[in-house]
Write an enzyme that holds these catalytic residues in place. Structure first.
Site, PDB file in Angstrom:
ATOM      1  N   PRO A   1       0.842  -1.204   0.000  1.00  0.00           N
ATOM      2  CA  PRO A   1       0.000   0.000   0.000  1.00  0.00           C
ATOM      3  C   PRO A   1       0.882   1.261   0.000  1.00  0.00           C
ATOM      4  O   PRO A   1       1.916   1.301   0.651  1.00  0.00           O
ATOM      5  CB  PRO A   1      -0.818  -0.121   1.290  1.00  0.00           C
ATOM      6  CG  PRO A   1      -0.215  -1.231   2.087  1.00  0.00           C
ATOM      7  CD  PRO A   1       0.656  -2.042   1.183  1.00  0.00           C
TER       8      PRO A   1
ATOM      9  N   ALA B   1       1.889   4.019   3.403  1.00  0.00           N
ATOM     10  CA  ALA B   1       1.395   3.277   4.568  1.00  0.00           C
ATOM     11  C   ALA B   1       2.531   2.882   5.506  1.00  0.00           C
ATOM     12  O   ALA B   1       2.339   2.077   6.410  1.00  0.00           O
ATOM     13  CB  ALA B   1       0.636   2.039   4.105  1.00  0.00           C
ATOM     14  N   GLY B   2       3.709   3.408   5.267  1.00  0.00           N
ATOM     15  CA  GLY B   2       4.836   3.102   6.163  1.00  0.00           C
ATOM     16  C   GLY B   2       5.544   1.809   5.823  1.00  0.00           C
ATOM     17  O   GLY B   2       6.397   1.352   6.577  1.00  0.00           O
ATOM     18  N   LEU B   3       5.218   1.214   4.674  1.00  0.00           N
ATOM     19  CA  LEU B   3       5.804  -0.088   4.330  1.00  0.00           C
ATOM     20  C   LEU B   3       6.870   0.004   3.230  1.00  0.00           C
ATOM     21  O   LEU B   3       7.286  -1.011   2.684  1.00  0.00           O
ATOM     22  CB  LEU B   3       4.697  -1.067   3.925  1.00  0.00           C
ATOM     23  CG  LEU B   3       3.790  -1.520   5.075  1.00  0.00           C
ATOM     24  CD1 LEU B   3       2.587  -2.305   4.560  1.00  0.00           C
ATOM     25  CD2 LEU B   3       4.568  -2.381   6.075  1.00  0.00           C
ATOM     26  N   GLY B   4       7.279   1.217   2.919  1.00  0.00           N
ATOM     27  CA  GLY B   4       8.433   1.374   2.017  1.00  0.00           C
ATOM     28  C   GLY B   4       8.100   1.246   0.540  1.00  0.00           C
ATOM     29  O   GLY B   4       8.978   0.887  -0.255  1.00  0.00           O
ATOM     30  N   SER B   5       6.862   1.587   0.159  1.00  0.00           N
ATOM     31  CA  SER B   5       6.485   1.396  -1.252  1.00  0.00           C
ATOM     32  C   SER B   5       7.396   2.178  -2.196  1.00  0.00           C
ATOM     33  O   SER B   5       7.815   1.656  -3.234  1.00  0.00           O
ATOM     34  CB  SER B   5       5.026   1.799  -1.485  1.00  0.00           C
ATOM     35  OG  SER B   5       4.836   3.146  -1.112  1.00  0.00           O
ATOM     36  N   SER B   6       7.746   3.414  -1.845  1.00  0.00           N
ATOM     37  CA  SER B   6       8.512   4.229  -2.802  1.00  0.00           C
ATOM     38  C   SER B   6       9.903   3.631  -3.026  1.00  0.00           C
ATOM     39  O   SER B   6      10.351   3.491  -4.170  1.00  0.00           O
ATOM     40  CB  SER B   6       8.597   5.683  -2.339  1.00  0.00           C
ATOM     41  OG  SER B   6       9.170   5.767  -1.051  1.00  0.00           O
TER      42      SER B   6
ATOM     43  N   ASP C   1      15.080   3.428   4.541  1.00  0.00           N
ATOM     44  CA  ASP C   1      14.142   2.629   3.736  1.00  0.00           C
ATOM     45  C   ASP C   1      14.855   2.021   2.522  1.00  0.00           C
ATOM     46  O   ASP C   1      14.759   0.815   2.258  1.00  0.00           O
ATOM     47  CB  ASP C   1      12.969   3.492   3.248  1.00  0.00           C
ATOM     48  CG  ASP C   1      11.986   3.816   4.361  1.00  0.00           C
ATOM     49  OD1 ASP C   1      12.327   3.609   5.538  1.00  0.00           O
ATOM     50  OD2 ASP C   1      10.876   4.292   4.052  1.00  0.00           O
TER      51      ASP C   1
HETATM   52  C1  MEV Z   1      10.204   6.205   7.189  1.00  0.00           C
HETATM   53  O1  MEV Z   1      10.140   4.809   6.954  1.00  0.00           O
HETATM   54  C2  MEV Z   1      11.150   6.473   8.308  1.00  0.00           C
HETATM   55  C3  MEV Z   1      11.308   7.952   8.686  1.00  0.00           C
HETATM   56  O2  MEV Z   1      12.235   7.980   9.770  1.00  0.00           O
HETATM   57  C4  MEV Z   1      11.821   8.784   7.547  1.00  0.00           C
HETATM   58  C5  MEV Z   1      13.265   8.461   7.184  1.00  0.00           C
HETATM   59  O3  MEV Z   1      13.990   7.899   7.978  1.00  0.00           O
HETATM   60  O4  MEV Z   1      13.652   8.830   6.066  1.00  0.00           O
HETATM   61  C6  MEV Z   1      10.000   8.550   9.177  1.00  0.00           C
END
Ligand code: MEV
Length: 319
Positions: free
Chosen positions: A101, A104-109, A152
């Protein structure tokens, strides 16, 4: 020329997000249950340089020329060509599909860039080494997130648990014992760039308070690294929950994320926290075999739109 395909996983942050942007160490894990797949196919009948990118995940189906200059996918292709010293790409179609997704914090980009850079360089006959793939993905993360720490792209490039600190050599963590996480998507998606910018604004307004929080988070990452290497993360799951409390204090949690964390803990998780940029996105809960189903059900009942159970394994040879 045959079609070339390459995949890249998603990721979660076990400890240290946001603080890592300010130099604290953090721990990230690859998640293979979700992934991005890029396929590059030659178009022998098309004129030289006729490149088409099809990426339904970002609503893109365009010729390379039509894509604006600072678009992350265009940038990724250009960086691969630059790294290889190739001026012009032969006619081809680049198809990108992901089950991760978005936002969503799962590293899609990072996952999209890594799979694209690997597939395209292999298609051109010169598969790039990990260090170059990581560099390209970091450059593209800057377009997505402004000031990424690099965690990421690193965990997704190397596909192993990493202990990451800006400016330091990347440490691959040879974890001693397997452990299981339930990952719950809150269904609310929030761009990491905005969350990182919000923390920066608050840090600029009160550096002392925020640096105190970053340093508490740094201590947790150091402790958690030791639990991973020495064996007993489960007995210390409360360190994850303490990280969540500090992320709340940084202002990146939401009532729904707090509710999901509490639901996981009440259902028997050893520890739980938001993972990634926050403001929506995912939480992770550390569970054992007996509690995994109960925790999953509790998370779904409390509003998770999707759950994934993943087990992180020690490297082969250490099991
Ligand atoms: C994002 O997965 C993690 C953050 O700390 C941003 C980053 O480290 O670039 C929020």
């Amino acid at each position: 020329m045959p079609a070339i395909t390459s995949s890249a996983p998603g990721k979660v942050i076990l400890c240290g997000e946001h603080a890592v942007v300010y130099g604290a160490p953090a721990i990230a894990l690859p998640v293979f249950n979700v992934s991005t797949k890029t396929t590059v196919v030659a178009r022998p009948a098309a004129p030289e340089g006729a490149v088409r990118i099809i990426a339904p995940c970002v609503n893109l189906n365009s010729s390379f020329e039509e894509i604006e200059d600072n678009h992350p996918l265009r940038a990724a292709v250009s960086l691969v060509l630059k790294e290889l010293g190739i001026a012009r790409l032969q006619a081809c179609e680049i198809r990108i599909g992901t089950s991760i997704p978005i936002a969503a914090g799962l590293g899609s980009s990072a996952s999209v860039t890594v799979s694209l850079a690997r597939a395209l360089s292999a298609f051109l006959g010169h598969p790039l080494p990990d260090a170059s793939i990581n560099h390209i993905a970091f450059e593209v993360e800057k377009i997505h997130h402004g000031t990424p720490s690099g965690i990421d792209n690193t965990v997704i490039t190397y596909q192993v648990p990493v202990y990451f600190q800006k400016g330091m050599p990347i440490e691959h963590l040879a974890i001693r014992n397997p452990f299981t996480l339930v990952i719950a998507d809150s269904g609310w998606h929030s761009p990491t760039a905005e969350m990182v910018a919000g923390v920066r604004e608050r840090w600029l307004a009160d550096r002392e308070r925020y640096e105190r929080l970053f340093s508490k988070i740094a201590s947790l990452s150091i402790e958690i690294k030791n639990f991973l290497l020495e064996g007993d993360l489960a007995a210390n799951g409360n360190y994850l929950t303490r990280n969540h409390e500090l992320l709340r204090e940084l202002g990146v949690s939401t009532p729904l994320l707090d509710k999901l964390v509490n639901a996981a803990l009440e259902a028997g998780a050893y520890g739980a926290k938001l993972s990634g940029g926050g403001g929506g996105g995912t939480i992770i809960a550390l569970v054992n075999e007996a509690s995994a189903d109960t925790v999953t059900t509790a998370l779904e009942q409390h509003g998770a739109s999707r759950t994934i159970t993943t087990t992180i394994q020690p490297p082969r040879g250490l099991q």
